[in-house]
Design an enzyme around this catalytic site. Sequence first.
Site: not given
Length: 744
Positions: A227-229
Amino acid sequence: MEKDIDKILKNLRLSEKASLLSGGDFWQTEAVERLNIPAIFLVDGPHGVRYVADRDHDDPAKKATCFPTAVNLAASWDLNLIKKAAAALAVEAKARGVDVLLGPGINIKRSPLGGRNFEYFSEDPFLSAELAVEFIKTVQKNGVGTSLKHYVANNQEYKRFSIDAQIDERPLREIYLAAFEKVIKEANPWTVMAAYNQINGDFATENDYLLQDILRDQWGYDNLVVSDWWAVHNRVKALKAGLDLEMPGADPVNDQKVIDAVQAGELKEEVVDQAVRRILELILKTQKKAKKDFKLPVEEHHQLAKEIAGETIVLLKNQGPLLPLTAAKLADKESILVVGELAQKPSYQGIGSSQVNPTRLDNHYQALEDKFGEELELHYTPGYNSEAEPGENESLKEKALRVAENKDYVIIYAGLPEQAEAEGYDRQDMQLPKEQNQLIKELAAVNPNIIVILNNGSAVDLRQWLDKVSAVIEAGLPGQAGASALADIIAGEINPSAKLAESYPLKLEDNPSYLNFPGSSDSVRYGEGIYIGYRYYDKRKMEVLFPFGYGLSYTEFAYRALEAPDYLAEGDKLKIKILIENTGQFKGKEIIQLYLSQQNPSLARPPKELKGFGKIELEPGEKEWLELELDYQDLAYYHPQAGWIVESDRFKIMIGASSREIKFTEDIEVESSFVLKDLTAKSPFEDWLADPLGEKAVKEVLTEAEIEEIGFLKAWPLYRMHFFTPEQVSFEEIEEILDIYENN
């Protein structure tokens, strides 16, 4: 760590498996000491290794080479240059103990206002993919992983954590997924990063259609999805959809949710095991090549950053020609005035997660002093101050005008302010700061030899003064050594060869996404469909400020001959040769672009689409053949019912110096066994009329009289294709467009 992953999985407790599915901290995966499973580091790295040792204490990133940003790298159109940058980044990653670089970013530049445009390559998926393939192959060959991002449709910063990008299937496939598909299949990145935003109602991190049906099943990707953060909203749903690793960590709440779901029978442990397997496989890949004894080659990489920057700076205008300022040209000259705050405070990268702490930073004025100081007097005056008090810029401008009157040349550094090139924020317009535009206009009135240097990560509006100055150089955001490279270009020691990887429209209102960017509070409609960038400007036959693929050189190139087949059998490769001659006085490089157009497609296609390019270097008077080869699949387009198809038809091959400067055209007959009529008949209007926006959306842009005149059935696809009003397109053109659909 043991290499038998099956054995490791059997020995892992459910709680340990769950812990591995989220990061151990901000940058690391979780370690399991009991089984000797180490943590690995994932850090930002599209154009430099941004290693932050202790985020909790706000430590600055450790120093690393800041190479030119993606907007510059793309302008090189040079795959060998991309390899050099990627190899250097891999070395620096190893020197810092980094296992995975979070990049490259290949999202499409849908609007000039996108806040992270400087991090993305192009408005064109083919060019973006070609560059990303070489970047990823090179980094991973050197034992460091990559993370292809942001999957998918992360085209704006406004509401980026929640915005729902509503995209029809064809533009989703042809424009926004096309580069990802090519890179996945040809480079097999070790990780893919799922974006923050939603796509057609589901978050990218939880989107089963995108992560499972397309990425896994159709494209065959079996590496790790991260995932993106902070992009995960529902950990169990994301895991079921195919998202393996949640970052950052650690998150005991989500770990427990995974455990509870397995124990309640809501989540199969096999799904957990598959995600853990991919994490373990990534860890093993990063351990194969030792990363010890790597030192950061500071000076060597600074010089490489300069070399790369010199190949990525675009010459937009050169009247006279005023440039280059060679020794012969300067023989009877005395002085140069350098103007602009940015001459002393270089703008060399954007702001946000990709921001690099450079090992050193070259200064524009100092670079010019080193280059010309022995022969000429160099003077500096700021001319403007981005943080000026009211009235201060007026006095700075007046001083610059007085000094400029008796100088032989004036070089002014202009560009977007720091906050305009920033993650988290989109630009509000395409304008340079008012004080810069006014200063350039007035300088041009007192001195004929004005050279404007631009620093920006995407298109800007230059109409206020473009016809009044002699030379314009688009330096982009060229990294820590960009100032020195630029001085070499001004002096003629480097012949500029870069070309724009995005169109510069005359004004913002001309951009195809203008009426649909950045959308409402919860959604954004990609109403322009497949007509993005040059595809739209060509379709509308619109004038642009600078076209896609445009860039000047100090020399001239003649396109002498084209050798191309007149027939292409199904499955064969398209091979062509172009004879290029350097007819000027300087050694130089030319970027040759190949565009294709289909004569009678079953669904409307753009007038031309980039499908190949090459770069050639020639001495004055030298000529050489350039060979280009295309796969048969490069002729395909996406049909919502049939997928990617190539039709039997006549195609036009176009060879150009830019998308608007076509030098050769050649017709070719293409054979295909695909027959569209074999498909189940279905009206193309069915999907349009089922759209929830429906009639309401049409009535917002068309009057009742207009709807009555052309009929709702036609008004709706008209809206969806972004041809909004009779002022933008005539009813005759509307009928012509719609006939294509009605005749299916």
